[in-house]
Design an enzyme around this catalytic site. Structure first.
Site, PDB file in Angstrom:
ATOM      1  N   CYS A 187      47.717 -23.826  -9.665  1.00 41.80           N
ATOM      2  CA  CYS A 187      48.691 -23.092 -10.440  1.00 41.80           C
ATOM      3  C   CYS A 187      48.137 -21.740 -10.844  1.00 41.80           C
ATOM      4  O   CYS A 187      47.023 -21.358 -10.486  1.00 41.80           O
ATOM      5  CB  CYS A 187      49.063 -23.880 -11.702  1.00 41.80           C
TER       6      CYS A 187
ATOM      7  N   ASN B 108      45.082 -24.787 -14.701  1.00 45.60           N
ATOM      8  CA  ASN B 108      45.034 -24.455 -13.284  1.00 45.60           C
ATOM      9  C   ASN B 108      43.894 -25.249 -12.659  1.00 45.60           C
ATOM     10  O   ASN B 108      42.741 -25.084 -13.052  1.00 45.60           O
ATOM     11  CB  ASN B 108      44.784 -22.950 -13.101  1.00 45.60           C
TER      12      ASN B 108
END
Length: 631
Positions: free
Chosen positions: A2, A75
């Site tokens: 991400c 992430n």
């Protein structure tokens, strides 16, 4: 995989405009095309772009903890999240999703900052604790996932997975740091210790920060390091068995995904080893992909095809040609900062190829740093033996004089290209290895810099931080210290930056099983003879993998992801080289001597010398300035 972004106010917790966080996230749409979200509270805003890998429908971010007291943007991937989930459930934690994001939140609430040592994975995340009114930023052990930060004029700190997220904030100053330019010409990238823009920094690998509204910005705190100071004992057979177990577990843990998964396959030792162990663990054919070149001497695709046949993989191959550099501006834009590792192009292309059929791809990155696989490690080991035999004053006078007068024989066979080795031997181990790793030596940089830039740079040298890292490294030998510097400086600055940006540009998650921290710690503890022996690097790893791979894969000369950049700069990119001398953004700075640069171009195009590395550096710096909007 991400992209994350956020704003945190130090001092008075001013309101955060959700639209501003949204703009920061939207600048990284490629990192998370499957969804996004923004959350704000007084003094803080968190944003997220999602590439769905695990618990595809059930783990939207920003994510609140089960009791609503903490918010997370994350992430990366946590490979041991299922084990942690079970442990946390036994202590009373409740979960509403099946993914790893909620596990991080529960781990933070259970163990606080100590949760990091329990996380096995690659990550950069931010957790805002609403009760304590603190923001916790953390980055994984080896820096697989990035995190940029910048204090702004309104008293806030902006952060994001890529520099382009910060560039979307209107208060970010776009002033180039001349010291970062010196770093860039030294290494071919801007290391994690700096950023191309003044005021922007990167959270170092293996570090975290705990921020408070009522306190000044703290310094990052190191939560993980690796030591080469200890030596593991045991027979070769026992060490082989332990290494194989660690490699199997590292590969198996990274094969967990709710989306199609495959592997990059170059035909070298590392990627072939990963594919072999994937095939062993998979009931279905492993999907592999490789990139070749239209320059036969640099094309390894035949070796990749050989390994693909051996393990009956579902293999796809594609060729890179000189025409691919028509997209040079797009390549530069992926990195924001100048980045001169020309293997970024084939890495991007192989990521695009992989993304046609999979969402996750395993790579072979990390083994060279952990197990002494680079040719320079062999040279460093040998040079240190010479250094031990001769006093420093003798070496400086003898080898320094010879090196300064020895020609830069790019045309000669490799054994006759002794200039770098002679100059390396003239210095101590750290200075010699820094020269071996660097892109442009000090003498060449001095030729290129104008008096204007020399004044801006002052007495700063790009090699200084690397040499200090080596001299202070927890190790017993020059080889130990060289590998430590590779892991702490070269790996996050070059290799992992390249893989993260190019794979994310294709919306592909890349995972590096050979960078499992237990593998890294195991490699660091091996006796030197188990890393280097008989002129061979990665000695124990190659012995271990002989049960899977033939000797012509394991013991052929190391080539790496080589790009025929020298040939391209004499052909389709010659005009781009010429344009650097006048009319370019770089020329307008007045920092480089255009006459010296023109001479390097002429000498390269004529074939008299190979100046491809420094010319490619200059070209990519110019493109980065254009991308950043530097006039």
């Amino acid at each position: 995989m991400c992209g994350i972004a956020g704003i945190f106010h130090l001092g008075t917790p001013k309101p955060v405009d959700p639209a501003r966080v949204t703009a920061m996230c939207d600048a990284m749409l490629h990192r998370g095309p499957d969804g996004g979200g923004v959350w704000t509270a007084p003094g803080v805003g968190l944003g997220h772009r999602r590439l769905s890998i695990i618990d595809i429908a059930g783990s939207p971010q920003p994510m609140a903890s089960s009791d609503g007291r903490a918010m997370l943007v994350f992430n990366g991937e946590i490979y041991n999240y299922r084990e942690l989930r079970r442990e946390l459930q036994q202590s009373g934690a409740q979960f509403h999703t099946d993914g790893d994001s909620e596990v991080i939140l529960a781990a933070w609430q259970r163990w606080g900052t100590d949760c990091l040592s329990r996380l096995d994975g690659m990550f950069a995340f931010a957790i805002y604790d609403l009760a304590a009114r603190t923001l916790f930023l953390a980055r994984d052990r080896l820096g697989v996932k990035p995190l940029f930060m910048a204090p702004l004029s309104d008293g806030s700190l902006a952060f994001g997975s890529e520099l382009k997220a910060l560039l979307a904030h209107p208060l970010l100053r776009r002033e180039v740091d001349p010291l970062a330019v010196e770093d860039y010409f030294t290494w071919g990238y801007v290391p994690d210790s700096r950023s191309i823009l003044k005021g922007v920094s990167k959270l170092p690998a293996g570090h975290s920060m705990l921020l408070r509204h009522d306190a000044p910005l703290p310094r990052p705190s190191q939560w993980w390091d690796v030591s080469f100071a200890q030596r593991r004992k045991g027979s070769r057979a026992d060490l082989e068995a332990e290494l194989l177990h660690l490699m199997r577990e590292a590969v198996r843990s990274r094969m967990v995904a709710d989306v199609p998964l495959g592997a990059f396959l170059s035909g070298g030792v590392d990627s072939s080893s990963v594919v072999a162990l994937m095939a062993e663990s998979s009931a279905q054919p492993v999907r592999t992909c490789s990139i070749g070149f239209d320059e036969a001497g640099l094309d390894e695709s035949a070796y990749a095809a050989q390994v693909a046949r051996r393990f009956a993989t579902d293999h796809a191959a594609r060729q890179v040609s000189s025409g691919d550099f028509a997209e040079i501006d797009r390549l530069a834009a992926m990195f924001d900062e100048p980045f001169a590792d020309a293997s970024a192009l084939p890495t991007w292309r192989v990521s695009q190829l992989a993304r046609e059929t999979v969402t996750v791809a395993l790579s072979g990155d990390g083994a060279d740093e952990a197990f002494a696989g680079y040719r320079r490690h062999i040279f460093q080991h040998g040079e240190d033996r010479v250094r031990r035999l001769l006093p420093a004053s003798w070496r400086e006078n003898l080898f320094g004089t010879l090196g300064r007068h020895y020609p830069k024989a790019d045309w000669a066979p490799r054994p006759l290209r002794a200039k770098t080795t002679l100059l390396s031997l003239a210095g101590d181990s750290a200075a010699g290895y820094a020269r071996a790793v660097s892109f442009a030596p000090p003498e060449l940089r001095a030729r290129l810099y104008t008096p204007v830039f020399e004044r801006l740079r002052g007495d700063y040298r790009g090699e200084a931080a690397f040499e200090t890292l080596m001299r202070e490294a927890p190790g017993r030998s020059g080889l130990d210290r060289a590998q430590y510097a590779d892991l702490k400086f070269w790996l996050p600055g070059d290799i992992l930056t390249k893989v993260d940006r190019t794979s994310m540009a294709a919306s592909l998650e890349a995972r590096e099983p050979l960078l499992d921290h237990r593998l890294i710690e195991f490699g660091a503890s091996l006796p030197e003879s188990m890393r280097l022996r008989g002129g061979q690097g990665k000695w124990l790893m190659k012995r271990t993998m002989r049960r899977y791979l033939p000797d012509d894969i394991l013991y052929r000369p190391k080539q790496g992801f080589v790009t025929p950049i020298a040939q391209w700069l004499r052909g389709p990119l010659e005009d781009d080289m010429r344009s650097l001398v006048s009319g370019s953004t770089l020329a307008a700075t007045g920092w480089l001597d255009t006459q010296a640069l023109s001479g390097l171009v002429d000498s390269h195009v004529s074939g008299h010398s190979d100046n491809s590395r420094i010319l490619w550096q200059a070209l990519m710096l110019d493109r980065a300035f254009t991308t950043l909007g530097i006039a």
